[in-house]
Design an enzyme around this catalytic site. Structure first.
Site, PDB file in Angstrom:
ATOM      1  N   SER A 137       0.865  -1.173   0.000  1.00 38.59           N
ATOM      2  CA  SER A 137       0.000   0.000   0.000  1.00 38.59           C
ATOM      3  C   SER A 137       0.901   1.222   0.000  1.00 38.59           C
ATOM      4  CB  SER A 137      -0.870   0.001   1.266  1.00 38.59           C
ATOM      5  OG  SER A 137      -1.499   1.248   1.456  1.00 38.59           O
ATOM      6  N   TYR A 150      -1.662   0.006  10.756  1.00 39.79           N
ATOM      7  CA  TYR A 150      -1.699  -0.576   9.408  1.00 39.79           C
ATOM      8  C   TYR A 150      -0.393  -0.282   8.675  1.00 39.79           C
ATOM      9  CZ  TYR A 150      -3.383  -1.420   4.625  1.00 39.79           C
ATOM     10  OH  TYR A 150      -3.539  -1.868   3.338  1.00 39.79           O
ATOM     11  N   LYS A 154       2.628  -2.698   6.834  1.00 37.23           N
ATOM     12  CA  LYS A 154       3.006  -2.569   5.422  1.00 37.23           C
ATOM     13  C   LYS A 154       4.460  -2.121   5.274  1.00 37.23           C
ATOM     14  CE  LYS A 154      -0.877  -3.897   3.572  1.00 37.23           C
ATOM     15  NZ  LYS A 154      -0.958  -5.166   2.819  1.00 37.23           N
ATOM     16  N   THR A 185     -12.739   0.152  -1.815  1.00 32.97           N
ATOM     17  CA  THR A 185     -12.957  -1.172  -1.254  1.00 32.97           C
ATOM     18  C   THR A 185     -13.669  -1.050   0.086  1.00 32.97           C
ATOM     19  OG1 THR A 185     -10.862  -1.198  -0.037  1.00 32.97           O
ATOM     20  CG2 THR A 185     -10.827  -2.043  -2.311  1.00 32.97           C
TER      21      THR A 185
END
Length: 292
Positions: A137, A150, A154, A185
């Site tokens: 990402s 998060y 990543k 999404t």
């Protein structure tokens, strides 16, 4: 035709990637935690007569990963391409995020990918052939509070992928990272939900995501890029995906670390003004309220 294992295919980018590879004539093994809940996906596969086979796999569990990959190789032969897409998102300040959530995100997004990589590598290395694509990402290169949890997962995935590429090039095994920007999404919509917090960033980023998602690109764009990368012969490591990915990285790169911290630590009024002048987005809370 290649044999392709894709993780996290119940929805979003993973599902679209499985469909893209299937439509391109590849044999696809689409794994997810609960294939019994994917009736609509199964029907779509049947309607399009695709060579897409659903497998149960929980990337958080060693035994589940081993059982799934052993079953695939026993029934269909070696896996040519692994697409590590399975991932979860949690957002909140460092102080308020429970330790269990930090661990859960790392378990799926980082250790889950490593489990799958370690399971397919012996055969790939022996045959000196294969391709591993890790779906990262832009959050793996840029940190915005309250997305630190998060981003940490990543960033870790980016680092281990870079090391993996160095390990595997002598064995003719390609390794790449696909780095989507803001994509339409279900996971992205989860970020737009504003939870109570001591910290203003949680609320502000929620507003920013609500406005950004109005023009966000579909997950099929990422799926098409993953397919393009897989079918190429390139050894390129990183592939930003989406109209905002590279511009956002370039914008971040234009600041030093202290400027970046200051930009995100501004007062509400200054931050909302800066977002509007920089991105042309009015995501002020009063506007959000009027649009409800």
């Amino acid at each position: 035709m290649k044999t392709v294992l894709i993780t996290g295919t119940s929805r979003g980018i993973g599902r679209e990637t499985a469909l893209a590879f299937g439509r391109a004539g590849h044999k696809v093994f689409a794994s997810m935690r609960n294939p019994e809940k994917a009736a609509d996906f199964k029907q779509q596969i049947k309607d399009e007569s695709l060579s897409v086979h659903l497998y149960k796999m929980d990337v958080d569990r060693d035994e589940s990963v081993k059982h799934c990959i052993d079953s695939i190789t026993k029934e269909h032969g070696l896996i040519d391409i692994l697409v590590n897409n399975a991932g979860i998102e949690r957002h909140g300040s460092v102080e308020e995020m429970p330790m269990a959530e930090f661990k859960a995100v790392m378990e799926t997004n980082y250790f889950g990918a490593i489990r799958c990589i370690k399971a397919v590598l012996p055969a790939m290395r022996k045959n000196k052939n294969g391709f591993i694509i890790n779906v990262s990402s832009m959050a793996g290169k840029i940190v915005l509070s309250p997305l630190g949890t998060y981003s940490a997962s990543k960033f870790a995935l980016e680092a281990i992928t870079e090391a993996l590429a160095q390990d595997l090039k002598p064995y003719n095994i390609r390794v790449s990272l696909v780095e989507p920007g803001i994509i339409n999404t279900e996971m992205a919509f989860g970020i737009s939900k504003n939870d109570e917090s001591f910290y203003p960033q949680a609320r502000r980023i929620g507003h920013f995501w609500v406005e950004s998602l109005k023009s966000a690109v579909p997950p099929s764009l990422v799926a098409d890029k993953i397919l393009e990368v897989a079918e190429s012969r390139s050894w390129q490591l990183r592939y930003p995906v989406g109209p905002d990915a590279e511009p956002f990285w370039n914008w971040r790169s234009s600041m030093n670390d202290e400027q970046w911290v200051d930009w995100n630590a501004q007062s509400d009024e200054d931050w909302y003004n800066a977002v509007e002048s920089t991105f042309g987005l009015n995501c002020r809370p009063e506007k959000m309220e009027k649009e409800k």
